[in-house]
Design a protein around this motif. Structure first.
Motif, PDB file in Angstrom:
ATOM      1  N   PRO A  33      61.568  11.240  25.648  1.00 13.96           N
ATOM      2  CA  PRO A  33      61.808  12.475  26.403  1.00 13.96           C
ATOM      3  C   PRO A  33      62.805  13.413  25.730  1.00 13.96           C
ATOM      4  O   PRO A  33      62.791  14.624  25.990  1.00 13.96           O
ATOM      5  N   ASP A  34      63.661  12.857  24.886  1.00 13.23           N
ATOM      6  CA  ASP A  34      64.662  13.675  24.210  1.00 13.23           C
ATOM      7  C   ASP A  34      64.111  14.396  22.993  1.00 13.23           C
ATOM      8  O   ASP A  34      64.791  15.242  22.395  1.00 13.23           O
ATOM      9  N   LEU A  35      62.890  14.081  22.600  1.00  9.28           N
ATOM     10  CA  LEU A  35      62.317  14.657  21.392  1.00  9.28           C
ATOM     11  C   LEU A  35      62.001  16.136  21.604  1.00  9.28           C
ATOM     12  O   LEU A  35      61.415  16.519  22.614  1.00  9.28           O
ATOM     13  N   ASN A  36      62.391  16.968  20.655  1.00 10.32           N
ATOM     14  CA  ASN A  36      62.135  18.406  20.724  1.00 10.32           C
ATOM     15  C   ASN A  36      60.750  18.690  20.147  1.00 10.32           C
ATOM     16  O   ASN A  36      60.536  18.532  18.944  1.00 10.32           O
ATOM     17  N   ILE A  37      59.808  19.081  21.000  1.00  9.88           N
ATOM     18  CA  ILE A  37      58.437  19.330  20.544  1.00  9.88           C
ATOM     19  C   ILE A  37      58.108  20.811  20.691  1.00  9.88           C
ATOM     20  O   ILE A  37      58.142  21.370  21.788  1.00  9.88           O
ATOM     21  N   LEU A  38      57.783  21.431  19.554  1.00 12.26           N
ATOM     22  CA  LEU A  38      57.451  22.841  19.494  1.00 12.26           C
ATOM     23  C   LEU A  38      56.037  22.956  18.950  1.00 12.26           C
ATOM     24  O   LEU A  38      55.740  22.456  17.868  1.00 12.26           O
ATOM     25  N   ASN A  61      45.350  18.528  20.654  1.00 14.57           N
ATOM     26  CA  ASN A  61      45.243  17.348  21.508  1.00 14.57           C
ATOM     27  C   ASN A  61      46.578  17.156  22.220  1.00 14.57           C
ATOM     28  O   ASN A  61      47.471  16.462  21.731  1.00 14.57           O
ATOM     29  N   PHE A  62      46.692  17.771  23.384  1.00 21.16           N
ATOM     30  CA  PHE A  62      47.973  17.751  24.078  1.00 21.16           C
ATOM     31  C   PHE A  62      48.220  16.451  24.835  1.00 21.16           C
ATOM     32  O   PHE A  62      49.320  16.230  25.347  1.00 21.16           O
ATOM     33  N   TYR A  63      47.215  15.597  24.871  1.00 23.66           N
ATOM     34  CA  TYR A  63      47.455  14.238  25.353  1.00 23.66           C
ATOM     35  C   TYR A  63      48.455  13.547  24.422  1.00 23.66           C
ATOM     36  O   TYR A  63      49.383  12.874  24.883  1.00 23.66           O
ATOM     37  N   ILE A  64      48.274  13.719  23.113  1.00 16.64           N
ATOM     38  CA  ILE A  64      49.201  13.131  22.151  1.00 16.64           C
ATOM     39  C   ILE A  64      50.601  13.698  22.355  1.00 16.64           C
ATOM     40  O   ILE A  64      51.603  12.963  22.328  1.00 16.64           O
ATOM     41  N   LEU A  65      50.684  15.002  22.570  1.00 15.87           N
ATOM     42  CA  LEU A  65      51.985  15.638  22.827  1.00 15.87           C
ATOM     43  C   LEU A  65      52.657  15.006  24.040  1.00 15.87           C
ATOM     44  O   LEU A  65      53.843  14.655  24.011  1.00 15.87           O
TER      45      LEU A  65
END
Length: 313
Positions: free
Chosen positions: A188-193, A176-180
């Motif tokens: 915006p600074d959060l590192n999401i992998l 669910n890339f809406y959540i991403l």
């Protein structure tokens, strides 16, 4: 604390075991060197691919120490410390990872029965054990392992995680890339992998910084090229590379091969690393790459891989 934003492709690292379930620590250096050659941007160890859930604390510490020594000054390494019924084990593993030079520590939530408050308290203990190391939550199942089995809005989770001083990112294994995108909007600074290997191309469109996954354990360079194609605006070429990788994922996921034995088979046959057996207490108990090699579909898997996947020779 390191504040670098990690981007790119981070293979999920296997744990090589012998027939008796002992860790083959001598393979840490060959694996790290192989991933450096395949242009990995980091490694994520002792999650699902690394069978952390099915290894003792001592074996996890042995493998973490070996990999962190081999990867020093070469690759940033994320050490997953969760999956423990005894939460003190997670705290011990986090302190050990920090002591041995991990770039980051990470954990799944306690369980679907644990509340958000329980998980925040647990994450704060990990942060206290590794105060100078970034902490990444391992998001799965719409975050239900973080919130007592219920879904949660990203702003509410981010507000709760303000209590965790080392929180810097999310290993986002979800489709669910809406959540991403909402996480990125509010932090915006959060590192999401992302860990949805078969949808890596989609996650990049929606703002992920990079990908962590089992599929990348054998397709690292292939995914690097795919991401470059996206950045160059060559979307048709990037999509074709994702489809080709998905064919390999489908082939090794078949019951006749098995996902993890299939990955270990490819590490041996393509990259020359004898990855050995799976954990004797895991879902692929005691299966070696050699046994997968004799099963239906294994030879086809190797042939399919060689035909479809880009490798940095």
């Amino acid at each position: 604390m390191t504040e670098q934003l990690i981007t790119g492709v981070l293979p999920a690292l296997i744990t090589p075991l012998d027939k008796d379930g002992n860790v083959k620590t001598e393979l840490a250096q060959p694996l790290v060197d192989m991933y450096v050659k395949q242009q990995a941007d980091g490694l994520y160890m002792l999650g699902w691919t690394g069978e952390g859930e099915h290894l003792s604390v001592e074996k996890r510490k042995q493998w973490a120490a070996a990999v962190l020594a081999a990867a020093k000054d070469k690759l940033p390494v994320f050490v997953h410390v969760g999956y423990n019924r005894n939460l003190d084990d997670s705290i011990e593993l986090a302190a050990h990872a920090a002591e041995h030079g991990a770039y980051a520590v990470s954990s799944v939530g306690i369980s679907e029965e644990a509340s958000l408050e329980d998980n925040v308290a647990y994450f704060k203990r990990i942060a206290a054990a590794a105060p100078n190391v970034p902490f990444y939550i391992y998001w799965v199942a719409m975050g239900k392992t973080l919130t007592g089995g219920t879904e949660i809005d990203p702003p509410a989770l981010l507000e709760a995680l303000k209590e965790v001083p080392t929180f810097r990112g999310i290993k986002f294994t979800d489709n669910n890339f809406y959540i991403l995108e909402r996480f990125k909007k509010y932090r915006p600074d959060l590192n999401i992998l992302t860990g949805a290997d078969q949808l890596a191309i989609c996650s990049q469109y929606m703002g992920s910084d990079g990908n962590i996954g089992a599929l990348q354990a054998v397709t690292c360079y292939h995914f690097k090229v795919m991401m470059e194609k996206i950045n160059e605006g060559k979307y048709d070429e990037a999509r074709e590379l994702q489809y080709r990788a998905n064919d390999v994922n489908e082939a090794y996921s078949r019951a006749a091969v098995g996902a993890l034995p299939g990955i270990k088979l490819l590490l041996e046959k393509v990259f020359g690393i004898p990855a050995g057996y799976c954990s004797p207490t895991g879902p692929y108990a005691g299966i070696a790459h050699s046994e997968a090699d004799g099963g239906d579909g294994a030879a086809e898997l190797v042939e399919l891989f060689r035909k479809n996947i880009l490798v940095n020779e």
